[in-house]
Design an enzyme around this catalytic site. Sequence first.
Site, PDB file in Angstrom:
ATOM      1  CB  SER A  94      -0.965  -0.024   1.084  1.00 61.44           C
ATOM      2  OG  SER A  94      -2.242  -0.747   1.096  1.00 61.44           O
ATOM      3  CB  ALA A 153     -12.354 -14.408   4.981  1.00 61.86           C
ATOM      4  CG  ASN A 193      -6.883  -2.485  -0.158  1.00 59.04           C
ATOM      5  OD1 ASN A 193      -5.762  -1.821  -0.222  1.00 59.04           O
ATOM      6  ND2 ASN A 193      -6.960  -3.268   0.980  1.00 59.04           N
ATOM      7  CB  THR A 331       1.866   0.582   6.731  1.00 57.71           C
ATOM      8  OG1 THR A 331       0.653   0.776   6.803  1.00 57.71           O
ATOM      9  CG2 THR A 331       2.390   1.047   8.066  1.00 57.71           C
ATOM     10  N   GLY A 332       2.604  -0.834   4.165  1.00 62.50           N
ATOM     11  CA  GLY A 332       2.529  -1.705   3.119  1.00 62.50           C
ATOM     12  C   GLY A 332       2.631  -3.078   3.495  1.00 62.50           C
TER      13      GLY A 332
END
Length: 411
Positions: A94, A153, A193, A331-332
């Site tokens: 991200s 999930a 996202n 952050t990614g």
Amino acid sequence: MRSGTVVGVALLSLLAVPVPAASAEPRPAPTAVAPPKPDLTGLRSVLRSAMEQGAPGAMARLDDRDTVHRLTLGVADRRTKRALDAGDRFRIGSVTKVFSAVVLLQLVDEGKLSLDAPVNRYLPGLLPDSKITVRHVLSHRSGLYDYTEDMFADTVSGFEAVRAKVFTYRQLIDRSLRHARTTAPGGDYSYSNTNFVVAGMLIEKLTGHSVGTEYQKRIVEPLKLRDTFYVHPDTAIPGVHTRGYLTPDAPATTLVDATRQTVSWAQSAGALVSSTRDVNTFLSALLRGRLTSAEALTQMRRWIPAGTRQAYGLGLRRRDLSCGVSVYGHTGAVQGYYTYAFTSKDGRRSLTALANTSNSARVHNTMLRTLESAFCGTATGTARATATGARRGVVLPYERAEDLASAAARN
């Protein structure tokens, strides 16, 4: 500095702790505080802790004005035992969102886009609510459901189901629209996202080019980034790179090599490949005003509360550290890789840190501590408490691995 040690993995999955509800009113950043001298010994200790908790390797690059510090431990490849190298390329997840936001803000500077215009003005009929604006999308206040919540999930089977798939943007948005929205347009911050899939569609509609072409023309070439690639839908990372290892949900199970994948499930929300050098160069240039107008950068830094000690702007995250310093970046989290990439307000001290694993709340929380060492220097009381909590396996209330939704990966 390197160590070739490989540590076995047996990590427990940790439950989700939600981000507290926050007002959607923009708030100013805290008064700027100059970062103290970095604590390189502490930084190395954090990387070592990440390995002890299951990462095959961990590394950090700290650019501090004219001084560069590179720290690497562990391996880039569990099979060949090749040591991790500071120049290795990897998937930045991200952190890609910052690149997408920059391109859109450049389009604002060019008069091709208005932040407060409805998304449907540019993409007619795409969204069910014409009150959702470009600003809402870039600040995660659209209310669009994050399709990765159900896609991953189950961490490993969810990943294997999409590893080789190629999605259209529309297919990903349709997955989101099957669900109720999480908030009214302009409501509280709710990371999704889906928002940056919409951002990718806007880039391609307004420029007539792929997002990869626009990243290359507007960011990669001007900054002379040599390790940054948008390879979607190809599955390979070009050149010398570290492999990424996904931690399964069940404890005491084997790490899954997740290196080869299309990352089509993320695209403009998380599919870029880069290096610690390039990411530091990019974030420093952004905060120093080299990529957008001053007004666009001001808009990017209109902060919305996003949990304890952090806020979100337009594709940009702010973290407020224990020593009073605020840092800016993202952050990614993408299968196999955790990235922390932040810079100081003046862009003169930048850190990119990587652990080549994912779906481990303990490793994710541990890597957060790289910011304290890099920007706050020797451990403060708060930083020591953070370290103690991580060693005990405590889930810290201010951190979520929300870039890649998964019941086991988030904390």
